[in-house]
Every structure is written in C-alpha cells, then in structure tokens.
Motif scaffolding. Sequence first.
Motif, short mmCIF file in Angstrom:
data_model
loop_
_atom_site.label_atom_id
_atom_site.label_comp_id
_atom_site.label_asym_id
_atom_site.label_seq_id
_atom_site.Cartn_x
_atom_site.Cartn_y
_atom_site.Cartn_z
N ARG A 30 -40.41 -32.00 -91.97
CA ARG A 30 -40.63 -30.99 -90.94
C ARG A 30 -39.34 -30.70 -90.19
O ARG A 30 -38.98 -29.54 -89.96
N PHE B 197 -36.94 -28.81 -92.34
CA PHE B 197 -37.36 -27.42 -92.54
C PHE B 197 -36.91 -26.55 -91.38
O PHE B 197 -36.42 -25.43 -91.58
N THR C 215 -47.78 -22.00 -86.60
CA THR C 215 -47.94 -23.45 -86.65
C THR C 215 -49.00 -23.90 -85.65
O THR C 215 -49.14 -23.31 -84.58
N GLN D 150 -42.57 -27.45 -100.31
CA GLN D 150 -42.22 -26.60 -99.19
C GLN D 150 -40.85 -25.95 -99.39
O GLN D 150 -40.68 -24.74 -99.19
N THR E 288 -45.27 -26.19 -92.28
CA THR E 288 -45.05 -27.64 -92.17
C THR E 288 -46.35 -28.44 -92.10
O THR E 288 -46.32 -29.65 -91.87
#
Length: 307
Positions: free
Chosen positions: A168, A171, A189, A139, A160
Amino acid sequence: MVSLKNITKTYNHGTVKAVDDVSFSVEKGELFGLIGPDGAGKSSIFRMLATLLIPDKGSATVAGHDIVNDYKLIRSKVGYMPGRFSLYPDLSIEENLDFFATVFNTTVKENYHLIEDIYVQIAPFHKRRAGRLSGGMKQKLALCCALIHKPTVLFLDEPTTGVDPVSRREFWEMLKRLRQQGITILVSTPYMDEASLCDRIALIQHGRILSIDTPQGIAAAYPNSLYAVKATDMPRLIHVLSTYYPHMHSYLFGEVIHLDARGMGGYNLPDELTQFLTAEGFADIEVKPIAPTIEDCFINMLVRHDT
C-alpha cells in the motif's frame, strides 16, 4: 479535467439509488480521493466516468469530453483500474502488457518511461502467469496496464484493498511520481488514513457527497472538541460513557475511546469526567484533548446527518 454535475445513478428499476445528485470537479494534475465505505457509490461514479455506465440524470465530462456522447474519445485518454483484478490470469505479466499496448495501438517500448519505476519491481517474474501473482504484484501489473497507452486521466477504484501495508505504501509513492508527470489521478478508497495522501478529497456515503476539501481543511473544520479516553476495563468504559450527562457521542478508536464534546463549552471535561469515572470504579483514567483525524470528521458528519 473531470467535472460532474448532478450525476444520479439507480439500480433495480430505480429502487436503489447508488449515486445521488453528485457534483464535483478535479483540476489537471490533481490527486483527488473519493473516500467512503463499501456501498457508498464510489465504484458507480468511476464506472460512469470511465464510460462503462450511463447516468440516469446529470452530466459529466472527462478531459473536456462528454461521458455519453464522446465515450470513444474518453476511452483513448483515460486509464482505468477496477476494484477487482481484471487482467487475464492465464497470460503472463509480459503477455498482459503486450496485449493492452496492442489494444491501444502502441507498444510497451514506446511508453516504457511511464511504467519503468513500477515494472522493474515485477520484471523478475515477467514470465509468471498473472493469476499466480501476489496481491501487491497484481496491483503493480494492473497499474502498468492502465498506464501503457499514456492516459491523461487515471481512475483507480480501491486499488489498495486487500493489499499488505508495505505494498500500500509503495503504491502511494508510485502515485506521487505519476502526478509529477502531469497525470490527473482519481482514486477511491475505504481507508481513511489514505485520505491525507491526496491533494483534495470528497467524503461520500449513501451516494451523497458529505464534504469536499483538502484533508487539512476537513480536519480544521471539525466543529467540536475531541478527547481520547482510556481506563481499565475498556468494554465497560464504552457503556458507562453512554450514561454520562450531558450525553456525548463516543466510539472505540484503536486502544482508546474518542469522545466528541459537542455542546460542552464551560466544562472542564478532563476533571469532570475523571471524577465521574473514578466514582464508577475505574482506575488508570486518562482524558486528553486530541486533534481529529479524517475518520473522526467522517463519523461526525454521519452522526450529524442521522440526527
């Protein structure tokens, strides 16, 4: 920075409508969230904005450029991180970064300031092949590659999903810092808890926008009283609540059941419901009013839409 007007996209010769007459706009420097479950149309919208798909109807602009006529200009100004990891698995972290920098006629050194906070976390593994990285490190590498050409707009499609909770959280901290640098960020998301981290959000289902507002504005607009109900024998409780009159919409929410008291004005619901559940043989009964979450708001909109 981003504007959509009545965008529609269908698949399978028009039989599947993935995006249905969608319109919204995103201001410069805004962190905008597109919130909805799998299949809601989020990826199709992002692919059209990134000039990878052509809409069937409607129009859209990114950084003032039309997504159909000016696709080359848009591609030089945006960063795009697709839902699936799409970097070269046989190349190392370092090689992937160098490759994407070369594609955009720049160097890692020239724009290192944009990725420094992210890259330092993966730098110890810079010789490792991308295919052997953990989900969180993949990621971070993908975000570095999307930023390496200094985009003005960043599209992050479910970045995520499948990532551990710590990664997460890290991020989203990165996104806050990028936003402070003036980059306009659109992120999609399925996680409702991430909605509160955006400046504004659009709730989407079946290709249609249900609501657009700040997370606080959407929660404040919840039209009914909401209660959390708990008692012994929770599986039986959800069934018994469906027999209560007048009927109220209820659903499991973690360790409790959320009860939407639509049309229950004039009732002392905690007392009335406690008496009802006691008569049904339940013990340790708790009925208390609660503030709605974004997920509660989304569920309420779906129920109203279906009815």
